[in-house]
Design a protein around this motif. Structure first.
Motif, PDB file in Angstrom:
ATOM      1  N   PHE A  83     -54.583 -17.738 -27.557  1.00 10.75           N
ATOM      2  CA  PHE A  83     -55.243 -17.004 -26.660  1.00 10.75           C
ATOM      3  C   PHE A  83     -56.257 -17.116 -27.013  1.00 10.75           C
ATOM      4  O   PHE A  83     -56.621 -16.949 -28.111  1.00 10.75           O
ATOM      5  N   VAL A  84     -57.628 -16.475 -26.308  1.00  8.29           N
ATOM      6  CA  VAL A  84     -59.085 -16.777 -26.547  1.00  8.29           C
ATOM      7  C   VAL A  84     -59.720 -14.874 -27.418  1.00  8.29           C
ATOM      8  O   VAL A  84     -60.931 -15.192 -27.901  1.00  8.29           O
ATOM      9  N   GLY A  85     -58.403 -14.259 -27.080  1.00  8.65           N
ATOM     10  CA  GLY A  85     -58.752 -12.670 -27.668  1.00  8.65           C
ATOM     11  C   GLY A  85     -57.868 -12.064 -27.643  1.00  8.65           C
ATOM     12  O   GLY A  85     -56.902 -13.025 -27.802  1.00  8.65           O
ATOM     13  N   ASP A  86     -57.712 -10.912 -28.357  1.00  5.78           N
ATOM     14  CA  ASP A  86     -56.131 -10.454 -29.015  1.00  5.78           C
ATOM     15  C   ASP A  86     -56.200  -9.654 -27.251  1.00  5.78           C
ATOM     16  O   ASP A  86     -56.464  -9.010 -26.456  1.00  5.78           O
ATOM     17  N   LYS A 105     -56.133 -13.539 -20.569  1.00  6.69           N
ATOM     18  CA  LYS A 105     -57.091 -14.202 -22.304  1.00  6.69           C
ATOM     19  C   LYS A 105     -56.713 -15.165 -22.309  1.00  6.69           C
ATOM     20  O   LYS A 105     -56.383 -15.903 -24.199  1.00  6.69           O
ATOM     21  N   GLN A 110     -52.572 -11.635 -31.652  1.00  5.09           N
ATOM     22  CA  GLN A 110     -54.165 -12.127 -32.408  1.00  5.09           C
ATOM     23  C   GLN A 110     -54.390 -13.122 -31.848  1.00  5.09           C
ATOM     24  O   GLN A 110     -53.468 -13.683 -31.243  1.00  5.09           O
ATOM     25  N   LYS A 111     -55.711 -12.979 -31.488  1.00  2.00           N
ATOM     26  CA  LYS A 111     -56.808 -14.156 -30.933  1.00  2.00           C
ATOM     27  C   LYS A 111     -56.163 -15.258 -31.874  1.00  2.00           C
ATOM     28  O   LYS A 111     -55.563 -15.226 -33.037  1.00  2.00           O
TER      29      LYS A 111
END
Length: 134
Positions: free
Chosen positions: A45-48, A24, A60-61
């Protein structure tokens, strides 16, 4: 310095928790060309990132961090700076946003000498020397 951008490979199938976390992340890493150590790392982080399906926690993203270290006294890499911007929801109920900056400085070198001796326990009888093999 060698500088690399990194991002998740969507074709990689993560199996362990560590692999799932790294899957992520995206960012930039600076590598010292001489020692091959990380001098600076910026990642986000590119996503949750869900733990226990999001029931336990959901990182969290956009959560991001920076880490820097320097080659100190021409002998060891030591941290100089850390920064984190964290968004997390815990137990599907409470959300937190935390921003932390930590700076490290004024490292001192210490020389320590240690002497270790092993003595017989108090009250122990002297033992016979070990028998020689035949």
């Amino acid at each position: 310095m060698l500088v690399f951008d990194f991002e998740p490979n969507p074709e990689f199938k993560a199996h362990t928790l560590e692999e799932k976390v790294v899957q992520k992340l995206a960012g930039v890493v600076w590598i010292d060309e001489k020692t091959h150590d990380v001098a600076r790392l910026e990642a986000y982080f590119v996503g949750d990132m869900k733990f226990a399906g999001g029931l336990l926690a959901n990182l969290q993203k956009g959560t991001s961090f920076v880490f820097e270290q320097a080659f100190t006294n021409d002998e060891v890499w030591l941290p100089t700076y850390m920064e984190a911007h964290v968004g997390v929801r815990v137990l599907l109920v409470k959300g937190f946003k935390v921003n932390v900056v930590t700076r490290y400085s004024d490292y001192k070198r210490f020389n320590v000498e240690t002497l270790s001796t092993i003595a017989k326990p108090k009250g122990a009888e002297p033992s016979d020397p070990p028998a020689k093999p035949d």
